[in-house]
Design an enzyme around this catalytic site. Structure first.
Site, short mmCIF file in Angstrom:
data_model
loop_
_atom_site.label_atom_id
_atom_site.label_comp_id
_atom_site.label_asym_id
_atom_site.label_seq_id
_atom_site.Cartn_x
_atom_site.Cartn_y
_atom_site.Cartn_z
N GLY A 127 -4.85 -13.21 -14.48
CA GLY A 127 -4.10 -14.43 -14.73
C GLY A 127 -2.63 -14.23 -14.48
O GLY A 127 -2.14 -13.11 -14.37
N PRO A 145 1.44 -14.22 -15.23
CA PRO A 145 2.18 -13.67 -16.38
C PRO A 145 2.35 -14.72 -17.47
O PRO A 145 2.68 -15.88 -17.20
CB PRO A 145 3.53 -13.28 -15.77
CG PRO A 145 3.26 -13.06 -14.32
CD PRO A 145 2.18 -14.04 -13.96
N THR A 177 0.02 -15.88 -19.58
CA THR A 177 -1.12 -16.74 -19.90
C THR A 177 -1.92 -16.25 -21.10
O THR A 177 -2.81 -16.97 -21.57
CB THR A 177 -2.05 -16.85 -18.68
OG1 THR A 177 -2.35 -15.55 -18.18
CG2 THR A 177 -1.40 -17.66 -17.58
N HIS A 217 24.28 -37.60 -4.08
CA HIS A 217 23.21 -36.68 -3.68
C HIS A 217 21.98 -36.87 -4.57
O HIS A 217 20.85 -37.02 -4.06
CB HIS A 217 23.72 -35.23 -3.77
CG HIS A 217 22.74 -34.20 -3.29
ND1 HIS A 217 22.85 -33.60 -2.07
CD2 HIS A 217 21.63 -33.67 -3.87
CE1 HIS A 217 21.85 -32.74 -1.91
NE2 HIS A 217 21.10 -32.76 -3.01
N GLU A 218 22.18 -36.85 -5.90
CA GLU A 218 21.04 -36.99 -6.81
C GLU A 218 20.48 -38.41 -6.77
O GLU A 218 19.27 -38.60 -6.92
CB GLU A 218 21.46 -36.61 -8.23
CG GLU A 218 22.05 -35.22 -8.39
CD GLU A 218 21.17 -34.13 -7.82
OE1 GLU A 218 19.93 -34.30 -7.78
OE2 GLU A 218 21.72 -33.10 -7.39
#
Length: 646
Positions: free
Chosen positions: A206, A208, A210, A428-429
């Site tokens: 799994g 990292p 988990t 931009h956003e």
């Protein structure tokens, strides 16, 4: 859990006390040896004065020893003196003056003290050598300098911090697989009467965080049998053959405590594919792996020993390690879904005083892709925020702020942006957000901000409505368009010559996505459903590299198709923003005024002209041109967040 060696070595404080006690006794012995002889009593006088007093008749009696003379005067005063050379006339002098005299035998030395005095230097040398050797052994780990081949495996106990399957949530299938192993250890006859054999090993696979190690600790808490734990890196040493020796010693310890479980964490450190070196058959890691393979399933059966290993890199493990008879089953420990995240949050929230408005389902819905470790960190960050704000309960606001911090980074309040930079960031956003709202396959907007967070000056964060396990072509095209939205907004509002470097992460994201669509996922009509690029383990196992499997002509076509995908996305974003330029101005103005807007506020703003906040002015906001956007006063400090480029 507490970890102790299989063979207890005693209390270190008691050992230190014994060592210092021995040193103290040695000092007392030295003092007693040199201070044992009794010194002459009385007032010391010169030998000539002693003869004069005898001649005067002042001396009553004397005791004559080979190296000293002591006595008493007639006035009862004691004295002592040391004779000078041989004095044959002393006896005549004493007799003429009626002095009573007698001889005194020399003191007999203590035989035991004499033997100890003679052997003390040798004992001191041996003690120093033993102490130095013990220090070297401690520095060498298990077995020390005289036992490099000893295993470093630790046996877990259940005195404190016991973890059971009740503490494991969100990974029910993996837990059920391992519960069967525990039941086998508790009642093997239940399975053996039907011809079932105890599994040799289970491999936990799994990402990292988990919960692989947590599952192993739960097995230790539930099994009620000895549980040895060791890391894959503990086998490997600079000396050839040490790792194989440690594997043998580990299994010897396990045999003595069978039935038992041995847990090897990060087994990829020792279990990688053989043959990646330069042909050196004495490679230490390969020797260790060979020994591990033999111990797990060789001529000599190790009954009653179950090996459980964990890794997040199953692709690099040697095939011989994964075959049945060694790791009989591979247990996938996945990233939890929304129901699993809710259960995990419930486990961690038990330790935190919660306000009534906290809803774990809402938090789980807003944290797709979070692992168990991420969720534990989220709860911890929320508790720390509540403590810093002097609250007695952790409210939903703390969880929202903690989620923003974990997903987008810490606000950089000390960063000062100029008016032009803030205006550029706002447009931009706003470009990202507006394109996202017009792409049907795009994920909903969660939050947009121009406050710097992490390494970004601003960001638009999108969250999926549900957990996604695969992505479709239309969603990938939508993501490409959204990634280009910020760059296109800068081009439309500020012109080609004023485009900034703020879209660097967007361009990188779009290029990587387009390349994967063409070379890995077969989403190019010209190249067809073929794989042209594959990952391979780097030279000598150092990381991952990408290997292109195509001719020069095909590589040119690949580059052209990647360029076409990105150019098409750029064109779609341009078409959307040019036809809705008034909404772009409106959204940018709101971003400059409020700095952070939620997804619902952005939708409300574009539909009604206000963001729907109680403190916000009602009624439609007058569309304005780029040059007339009002900005906060210069010098105002902003903090910010920056997630994915889109």
């Amino acid at each position: 859990m507490n970890e102790n060696d299989p063979q207890p070595t005693g209390n270190p404080w008691l050992k230190s006390l014994m060592i210092w006690g021995g040193i103290f006794l040695g000092l007392l012995l030295v003092v007693s040896m040199f201070g044992d002889r009794a010194a002459p009593t009385g007032t010391p006088i010169a030998y000539s004065d002693f003869r004069d007093k005898v001649a005067e008749g002042s001396v009553r009696e004397v005791q004559i020893a080979p190296d000293s003379i002591s006595g008493t005067l007639k006035n009862d005063q004691a004295f002592s003196t040391i004779p000078v050379g041989s004095d044959p006339g002393l006896m005549t002098l004493l007799a003429e003056n009626d002095v009573k005299y007698e001889g005194k035998a020399p003191d007999e030395p203590n035989l035991l003290l004499y033997i100890l005095a003679q052997s003390l230097p040798f004992l001191l040398i041996l003690g120093i050598a033993f102490f130095a050797l013990r220090q070297v052994q401690k520095g060498g780990g298990a077995g020390g300098a005289m036992g490099f081949g000893k295993s470093k495996a630790k046996m877990l106990t259940e005195k404190q911090g016991r973890v059971t399957f009740n503490d494991v949530a969100g990974i029910d299938e993996a837990r059920e697989e391992l519960e069967e192993i525990v039941e086998f250890l508790k009642d093997p006859s239940r399975f053996s009467k039907l011809g079932g054999q105890i599994p040799k090993g289970a491999l936990l696979v799994g990402s990292p965080g988990t919960g692989k190690t947590l599952l192993a600790r739960a097995i230790a808490g539930e099994a009620g049998v000895p549980f040895f734990t060791i890391s894959g890196s503990d086998f490997v040493e600079m000396f050839v053959g040490v790792g194989a020796s440690r594997v043998r010693d580990m299994f010897e310890q396990a045999k003595k405590n069978a039935p038992c479980i041995v847990f090897i964490d990060e087994i990829d450190a020792v279990g990688r594919h053989r043959g990646h070196g330069l042909g050196n058959s004495n490679d230490e890691r390969e020797q260790t792996l060979n020994q591990l393979l033999v111990e797990m399933d060789g001529f000599e059966a190790n009954e009653g020993i179950i090996i459980i290993a964990a890794t997040n890199r199953p692709d690099v493990l040697d095939p011989a390690l994964l075959r049945p008879g060694r790791f009989d089953r591979q247990v996938v420990v996945p990233v939890p879904d929304i129901d699993g995240r809710e259960k995990i949050l419930a486990v961690h929230m038990k330790k935190v005083p919660l306000a009534p408005d906290v809803n774990s389902r809402t938090i789980a819905r807003g944290t797709p892709g979070f692992s168990g470790a991420d969720l534990a960190n989220l709860v911890n960050e929320a508790a720390l925020l509540a403590a810093r704000r002097n609250k007695r309960l952790v409210a939903m606001q703390e969880f929202e702020d903690a989620k923003d911090k974990v997903m987008m980074g810490t606000e950089r309040r000390s960063m000062v942006m100029t008016d032009d930079e803030k205006k550029m960031t706002a447009y931009h956003e706003a470009g990202h957000a507006l394109v996202s709202l017009n792409e049907e396959a795009s994920d909903p907007i969660h939050k947009a901000t121009i406050i710097p967070r992490g390494r970004a000056l601003g960001m638009v964060m999108r969250l999926p409505e549900r957990d996604n396990y695969s992505y479709h072509r239309d969603k990938m095209h939508a993501n490409l368009s959204v990634a280009m939205g910020g760059r296109v907004a800068e081009e439309i509002i500020f012109g080609h010559s004023k485009v900034s470097s703020g879209a660097s992460s967007d361009i990188q994201y779009a290029t990587d996505l387009a390349r994967n669509m063409v070379t890995r996922w077969g989403m190019s009509d010209k190249l067809g459903p073929l794989q042209y690029e594959a990952s391979q383990e780097g030279y000598l196992g150092m990381g991952q590299t990408s290997r292109t499997m195509a001719s020069d002509e095909t590589n040119k076509l690949i580059d052209a198709e990647i360029r076409k995908l990105v150019d098409d996305a750029h064109a779609r974003a341009t078409d959307i923003l040019k036809t809705q330029e008034d909404k772009l101005h409106l959204l940018a103005q709101a971003m400059l005024e409020y700095e952070t807007l939620s997804g619902d506020e952005i939708i409300h703003l574009l539909e009604s002209g206000d963001i729907g906040r109680p403190d916000a002015p009602k009624g439609p906001t007058r569309p304005v041109s780029a040059g007339s956007i009002g900005v906060p006063k210069a010098g105002r400090k902003f903090g910010g967040t920056a997630p994915q480029g889109a």
